[in-house]
Write a protein that holds these residues in place. Structure first.
Motif, PDB file in Angstrom:
ATOM      1  N   SER B  20       0.837  -1.206   0.000  1.00 40.15           N
ATOM      2  CA  SER B  20       0.000   0.000   0.000  1.00 40.15           C
ATOM      3  C   SER B  20       0.864   1.245   0.000  1.00 40.15           C
ATOM      4  O   SER B  20       1.959   1.264   0.559  1.00 40.15           O
ATOM      5  CB  SER B  20      -0.876   0.031   1.254  1.00 40.15           C
ATOM      6  N   ASN B  57     -12.007   6.239 -13.182  1.00 42.75           N
ATOM      7  CA  ASN B  57     -11.338   4.958 -13.005  1.00 42.75           C
ATOM      8  C   ASN B  57     -10.879   4.524 -14.388  1.00 42.75           C
ATOM      9  O   ASN B  57     -11.646   3.964 -15.155  1.00 42.75           O
ATOM     10  CB  ASN B  57     -12.302   3.940 -12.394  1.00 42.75           C
ATOM     11  N   ASN B  62      -7.641  -4.692 -11.836  1.00 42.52           N
ATOM     12  CA  ASN B  62      -8.351  -4.630 -10.564  1.00 42.52           C
ATOM     13  C   ASN B  62      -7.490  -5.079  -9.388  1.00 42.52           C
ATOM     14  O   ASN B  62      -7.979  -5.149  -8.249  1.00 42.52           O
ATOM     15  CB  ASN B  62      -9.678  -5.395 -10.624  1.00 42.52           C
ATOM     16  N   ARG B  63      -6.234  -5.365  -9.649  1.00 42.17           N
ATOM     17  CA  ARG B  63      -5.287  -5.573  -8.539  1.00 42.17           C
ATOM     18  C   ARG B  63      -5.018  -4.255  -7.809  1.00 42.17           C
ATOM     19  O   ARG B  63      -4.513  -4.250  -6.691  1.00 42.17           O
ATOM     20  CB  ARG B  63      -3.955  -6.121  -9.069  1.00 42.17           C
ATOM     21  N   SER B  65      -6.461  -1.105  -5.975  1.00 42.45           N
ATOM     22  CA  SER B  65      -7.700  -0.674  -5.338  1.00 42.45           C
ATOM     23  C   SER B  65      -7.438   0.568  -4.496  1.00 42.45           C
ATOM     24  O   SER B  65      -6.708   0.518  -3.508  1.00 42.45           O
ATOM     25  CB  SER B  65      -8.311  -1.792  -4.487  1.00 42.45           C
ATOM     26  N   LYS B  67      -8.511   3.532  -1.856  1.00 40.11           N
ATOM     27  CA  LYS B  67      -9.437   3.620  -0.723  1.00 40.11           C
ATOM     28  C   LYS B  67      -9.329   5.025  -0.144  1.00 40.11           C
ATOM     29  O   LYS B  67      -8.237   5.497   0.144  1.00 40.11           O
ATOM     30  CB  LYS B  67      -9.088   2.587   0.340  1.00 40.11           C
ATOM     31  N   HIS B  77      -3.837   0.541  -2.753  1.00 37.68           N
ATOM     32  CA  HIS B  77      -3.427  -0.816  -2.397  1.00 37.68           C
ATOM     33  C   HIS B  77      -3.241  -1.619  -3.681  1.00 37.68           C
ATOM     34  O   HIS B  77      -4.087  -1.557  -4.575  1.00 37.68           O
ATOM     35  CB  HIS B  77      -4.480  -1.478  -1.508  1.00 37.68           C
ATOM     36  N   ASN B  79      -2.430  -5.455  -5.106  1.00 38.60           N
ATOM     37  CA  ASN B  79      -2.326  -6.902  -4.819  1.00 38.60           C
ATOM     38  C   ASN B  79      -1.472  -7.592  -5.878  1.00 38.60           C
ATOM     39  O   ASN B  79      -1.403  -7.156  -7.032  1.00 38.60           O
ATOM     40  CB  ASN B  79      -3.722  -7.536  -4.850  1.00 38.60           C
TER      41      ASN B  79
END
Lengths: 111, 115
Positions: B20, B57, B62-63, B65, B67, B77, B79
């Motif tokens: 992150s 967007n 979609n890894r 994200s 917030k 973040h 992934n």
């Protein structure tokens, strides 16, 4: 497909002379154009902008010219100073909060 | 009293990890952004949030994200990090005036290196 292009990756100018940085765009719907300046290890900082309904905007040593028919804008810095050495990004705005950036031109002002 | 701050400044990690990046602005702006600057120096918007709501967007895996716990913070973040995620990530903020040039204020950037 890059909508904003800066075709000169670098430019060197003698101190006191004029620096001219160029930018071309493809989308005629852009309504504002902005120039940002970036020093190493820092984020870009806003320099000057121009509305698409104008052809010139001046702020001190910095002037931006817009030629809508050619889809071209330029940033003039006169006189150039060593502290102006940085990467300059051209950006175009489509609606609120949506900027498209060029790849930047590295300006070196030689003392 | 930095206007837009990001942490960490440098991030080196292995492929497959999750990481992150945090961003905070103290300018009272309504809108925050994440940009990616790749190896070709192309600065491209990834996300934009206005008052904690996603408004832009772009085509991003979609890894990634974002917030936004409040309008002063927008964290990113990531992934399952991949080699191609190596880049400099910039956070930015601006007033959402709805008209006029959108002067965005940028953070110093986070250089992410995926090994």
């Amino acid at each position: 497909d890059q909508q904003v292009k800066q075709n000169s990756p670098s430019l060197s100018v003698q101190e006191g002379r004029i620096s001219i940085l160029n930018c071309d765009y493809t989308n005629s719907m852009f309504d504002y154009f902005l120039w940002y300046k970036k020093y190493p290890a820092e984020g870009p900082t806003f320099l000057i902008s121009i509305s698409s309904i104008k052809d010139k905007n001046e702020d001190g040593r910095f002037t931006v010219f817009l030629n809508k028919s050619a889809k071209h804008l330029s940033l003039h810095i006169v006189p150039s100073q060593p502290g102006d050495s940085a990467v300059y990004f051209c950006a175009a705005q489509a609606g609120a909060n949506n900027l498209f950036f060029g790849t930047g031109t590295r300006l070196t002002v030689i003392p | 009293d930095t206007a837009v701050s990001q942490t960490p400044k440098y991030l080196v990690t292995q492929m497959g990890n999750d990481k992150s990046i945090k961003c905070e602005q103290n300018l009272g702006h309504d809108t925050m952004y994440w940009y990616k600057q790749d190896s070709k120096k192309f600065l491209k918007i990834m996300f934009s949030y206005n008052n904690k709501e996603l408004i832009i967007n772009e085509t991003v895996p979609n890894r990634f994200s974002p917030k936004s716990p409040d309008k002063a913070h927008l964290n990113l973040h990531i992934n399952s990090l991949e080699l191609g995620d190596s880049a400099v990530y910039f956070c930015a903020s601006s007033l959402n005036r709805g008209q006029g040039a959108d002067e965005q204020f940028f953070g110093p950037g986070t250089r992410l290196t995926v090994l």
